[in-house]
Write an enzyme that holds these catalytic residues in place. Sequence first.
Site, PDB file in Angstrom:
ATOM      1  N   TYR A 163      56.599  -3.850 -25.715  1.00 51.52           N
ATOM      2  CA  TYR A 163      55.220  -3.923 -25.195  1.00 51.52           C
ATOM      3  C   TYR A 163      54.479  -5.083 -25.857  1.00 51.52           C
ATOM      4  O   TYR A 163      53.834  -5.894 -25.179  1.00 51.52           O
ATOM      5  CB  TYR A 163      54.518  -2.588 -25.464  1.00 51.52           C
ATOM      6  N   LYS A 167      52.988  -8.557 -24.207  1.00 53.15           N
ATOM      7  CA  LYS A 167      51.554  -8.888 -24.284  1.00 53.15           C
ATOM      8  C   LYS A 167      51.320 -10.202 -25.030  1.00 53.15           C
ATOM      9  O   LYS A 167      50.354 -10.911 -24.754  1.00 53.15           O
ATOM     10  CB  LYS A 167      50.781  -7.732 -24.932  1.00 53.15           C
TER      11      LYS A 167
HETATM   12  P1  NAP Z   1      47.323   2.989 -16.742  1.00 56.87           P
HETATM   13  O1  NAP Z   1      46.189   3.927 -16.526  1.00 56.87           O
HETATM   14  O2  NAP Z   1      48.690   3.517 -16.928  1.00 56.87           O
HETATM   15  O3  NAP Z   1      47.304   1.913 -15.555  1.00 56.87           O
HETATM   16  C1  NAP Z   1      48.332   0.985 -15.362  1.00 56.87           C
HETATM   17  C2  NAP Z   1      48.348   0.636 -13.904  1.00 56.87           C
HETATM   18  O4  NAP Z   1      49.392  -0.315 -13.637  1.00 56.87           O
HETATM   19  C3  NAP Z   1      48.618   1.856 -13.018  1.00 56.87           C
HETATM   20  O5  NAP Z   1      47.733   1.832 -11.926  1.00 56.87           O
HETATM   21  C4  NAP Z   1      50.051   1.636 -12.578  1.00 56.87           C
HETATM   22  O6  NAP Z   1      50.378   2.222 -11.339  1.00 56.87           O
HETATM   23  C5  NAP Z   1      50.070   0.129 -12.456  1.00 56.87           C
HETATM   24  N1  NAP Z   1      51.442  -0.368 -12.377  1.00 56.87           N
HETATM   25  C6  NAP Z   1      52.505  -0.050 -13.170  1.00 56.87           C
HETATM   26  N2  NAP Z   1      53.599  -0.687 -12.745  1.00 56.87           N
HETATM   27  C7  NAP Z   1      53.222  -1.419 -11.651  1.00 56.87           C
HETATM   28  C8  NAP Z   1      53.923  -2.279 -10.779  1.00 56.87           C
HETATM   29  N3  NAP Z   1      55.218  -2.525 -10.942  1.00 56.87           N
HETATM   30  N4  NAP Z   1      53.232  -2.855  -9.745  1.00 56.87           N
HETATM   31  C9  NAP Z   1      51.919  -2.605  -9.565  1.00 56.87           C
HETATM   32  N5  NAP Z   1      51.216  -1.791 -10.378  1.00 56.87           N
HETATM   33  C10 NAP Z   1      51.856  -1.209 -11.410  1.00 56.87           C
HETATM   34  O7  NAP Z   1      47.041   2.094 -18.022  1.00 56.87           O
HETATM   35  P2  NAP Z   1      45.728   1.295 -18.489  1.00 56.87           P
HETATM   36  O8  NAP Z   1      45.441   1.752 -19.858  1.00 56.87           O
HETATM   37  O9  NAP Z   1      44.672   1.331 -17.437  1.00 56.87           O
HETATM   38  O10 NAP Z   1      46.361  -0.160 -18.600  1.00 56.87           O
HETATM   39  C11 NAP Z   1      45.933  -1.272 -17.816  1.00 56.87           C
HETATM   40  C12 NAP Z   1      46.317  -2.554 -18.533  1.00 56.87           C
HETATM   41  O11 NAP Z   1      45.634  -2.613 -19.795  1.00 56.87           O
HETATM   42  C13 NAP Z   1      47.804  -2.643 -18.882  1.00 56.87           C
HETATM   43  O12 NAP Z   1      48.265  -3.961 -18.712  1.00 56.87           O
HETATM   44  C14 NAP Z   1      47.849  -2.254 -20.340  1.00 56.87           C
HETATM   45  O13 NAP Z   1      48.962  -2.766 -20.995  1.00 56.87           O
HETATM   46  C15 NAP Z   1      46.547  -2.861 -20.821  1.00 56.87           C
HETATM   47  N6  NAP Z   1      46.055  -2.295 -22.085  1.00 56.87           N
HETATM   48  C16 NAP Z   1      45.692  -0.990 -22.177  1.00 56.87           C
HETATM   49  C17 NAP Z   1      45.218  -0.504 -23.395  1.00 56.87           C
HETATM   50  C18 NAP Z   1      44.771   0.919 -23.585  1.00 56.87           C
HETATM   51  O14 NAP Z   1      44.435   1.272 -24.732  1.00 56.87           O
HETATM   52  N7  NAP Z   1      44.717   1.742 -22.555  1.00 56.87           N
HETATM   53  C19 NAP Z   1      45.147  -1.346 -24.506  1.00 56.87           C
HETATM   54  C20 NAP Z   1      45.545  -2.663 -24.368  1.00 56.87           C
HETATM   55  C21 NAP Z   1      45.985  -3.135 -23.155  1.00 56.87           C
HETATM   56  P3  NAP Z   1      50.941   3.761 -11.330  1.00 56.87           P
HETATM   57  O15 NAP Z   1      49.775   4.591 -11.693  1.00 56.87           O
HETATM   58  O16 NAP Z   1      51.397   3.943  -9.943  1.00 56.87           O
HETATM   59  O17 NAP Z   1      52.037   3.801 -12.348  1.00 56.87           O
END
Ligand code: NAP
Length: 256
Positions: A163, A167
Amino acid sequence: MAIQDKALQGKVALVTGASQGIGKAIAIALGKRGAKVIVNFLPDANGSTREADARAVAAEVDAAGGQGAVAGFDVSNSASVNEGIKAIPQLDILVNNAGVAINGMLMRFTDEQWLKTLNINLNGAFFTTRAAASLLLKAKDAGRIINISSVVGESGNGGQAAYAASKAGILGLTMSAAKELASRGVTVNAVAPGFIDTSMTQEHLPEAAKAKLLESIPLKKIGKAEDIGDAVAFLAGPEAAYITGQVIRVNGGLLM
Ligand code: NAP
């Protein structure tokens, strides 16, 4: 420059992985500024649950003052991305948000886990940027690309080698694309969230680890998806016209 309401009227944005979590909050924040927002979702093998979620997000974009639409494609599959982008006639703002967190100690991490993480998080951002670039070059004022990285892309994290590598890769992609596209007026920036309350953190972090992490955040609170939406909406707007190749950390002070 002061933040202008509705500054994104007439603009079209695509947010990948926007059927929930941070992507959803980004879509709504862009909608509040008047944009048309295409909510990308991952089409699943057995039908429409994600599509229904994406349509609900599009309706929230409408309610916020923008215009919502949906597009299903898998960012980790370049043919699927190309097909999805081909159907979009105008694009001003691309937000590469789709991502997965697959955690595990590296000695036991499988090829499949490593490749899946890199395919979605890093290859996905590349495939989508490449497919969208010609539309963004034609954007009326200046095209915008905003990539969602993570605090661990800069700091690393035990149990998150794949991961964190994906990133960190996003940061290299961001700076290289910023240099390459600057002469055509397109800005490219990254937002690096810290610990944000979404299904990604709810599902993958045990309570004890959460409490320990909270202790290390100077602002002593977990971030909200809207905190990231606001940062992206700022970078997409005219106030950020002279910002490119940068990483905006939205992390409560977790990494300074
Ligand atoms: P999340 O709720 O799991 O959302 C991730 C989204 O990406 C989901 O809608 C998922 O769809 C979609 N996705 C996964 N694989 C995909 C694919 N192959 N094609 C199209 N869409 C896809 O997580 P989040 O926390 O909102 O994360 C959003 C972004 O922020 C990510 O890049 C994550 O790494 C980054 N981030 C999050 C955090 C945190 O603390 N939450 C911190 C740093 C960075 P499905 O629901 O259908 O799987």
